[in-house]
Design a protein around this motif. Structure first.
Motif, PDB file in Angstrom:
ATOM      1  N   ILE A 138       0.832  -1.208   0.000  1.00  0.00           N
ATOM      2  CA  ILE A 138       0.000   0.000   0.000  1.00  0.00           C
ATOM      3  C   ILE A 138       0.864   1.254   0.000  1.00  0.00           C
ATOM      4  CG2 ILE A 138      -1.601   1.348   1.418  1.00  0.00           C
ATOM      5  CD1 ILE A 138      -2.926  -1.309   2.185  1.00  0.00           C
ATOM      6  N   ILE A 139       1.904   1.276   0.816  1.00  0.00           N
ATOM      7  CA  ILE A 139       2.801   2.436   0.862  1.00  0.00           C
ATOM      8  C   ILE A 139       3.486   2.639  -0.481  1.00  0.00           C
ATOM      9  CG2 ILE A 139       4.949   3.291   1.885  1.00  0.00           C
ATOM     10  CD1 ILE A 139       3.952   2.065   4.545  1.00  0.00           C
ATOM     11  N   LEU A 140       3.929   1.551  -1.108  1.00  0.00           N
ATOM     12  CA  LEU A 140       4.564   1.668  -2.420  1.00  0.00           C
ATOM     13  C   LEU A 140       3.595   2.212  -3.462  1.00  0.00           C
ATOM     14  CD1 LEU A 140       6.747  -1.556  -2.608  1.00  0.00           C
ATOM     15  CD2 LEU A 140       7.525   0.802  -2.377  1.00  0.00           C
ATOM     16  N   LYS A 141       2.354   1.723  -3.435  1.00  0.00           N
ATOM     17  CA  LYS A 141       1.356   2.212  -4.396  1.00  0.00           C
ATOM     18  C   LYS A 141       1.044   3.680  -4.177  1.00  0.00           C
ATOM     19  CE  LYS A 141      -1.276  -1.798  -5.802  1.00  0.00           C
ATOM     20  NZ  LYS A 141      -2.635  -2.384  -5.855  1.00  0.00           N
ATOM     21  N   LEU A 142       0.998   4.122  -2.947  1.00  0.00           N
ATOM     22  CA  LEU A 142       0.658   5.510  -2.657  1.00  0.00           C
ATOM     23  C   LEU A 142       1.777   6.486  -2.998  1.00  0.00           C
ATOM     24  CD1 LEU A 142      -1.223   5.267   0.747  1.00  0.00           C
ATOM     25  CD2 LEU A 142      -2.169   5.912  -1.455  1.00  0.00           C
ATOM     26  N   PHE A 143       3.011   6.108  -2.735  1.00  0.00           N
ATOM     27  CA  PHE A 143       4.097   7.067  -2.853  1.00  0.00           C
ATOM     28  C   PHE A 143       5.058   6.814  -4.002  1.00  0.00           C
ATOM     29  CE2 PHE A 143       2.980   7.196   1.706  1.00  0.00           C
ATOM     30  CZ  PHE A 143       2.568   8.513   1.742  1.00  0.00           C
ATOM     31  N   VAL A 144       5.277   5.575  -4.392  1.00  0.00           N
ATOM     32  CA  VAL A 144       6.274   5.282  -5.432  1.00  0.00           C
ATOM     33  C   VAL A 144       5.641   5.142  -6.797  1.00  0.00           C
ATOM     34  CG1 VAL A 144       8.047   3.644  -6.151  1.00  0.00           C
ATOM     35  CG2 VAL A 144       7.775   4.188  -3.734  1.00  0.00           C
TER      36      VAL A 144
END
Length: 57
Positions: free
Chosen positions: A47-53
């Motif tokens: 989820i963090i990768l999808k949101l920021f990267v």
């Protein structure tokens, strides 16, 4: 502080209490907890990768 200690024991960061009861069912429960915590951490990372990267501009 008990929750952090339990997490450390699940991920083999801290040694288990030698006075704690050791039954087969407790081992099964701790194994399932390890799997669920690992899956939660992997999902959180995705989820963090999808949101920021991998954000579309």
């Amino acid at each position: 502080m008990g929750v952090l200690r339990q997490l450390a024991e699940y991920f083999y960061i801290k040694k288990r209490d030698p006075n704690a009861p050791h039954t087969k069912w407790m081992q099964y429960m701790h194994g399932i907890n390890r799997i669920s915590l690992f899956m939660f951490l992997v999902g959180l990372i995705i989820i963090i990768l999808k949101l920021f990267v991998f954000r579309k501009h």
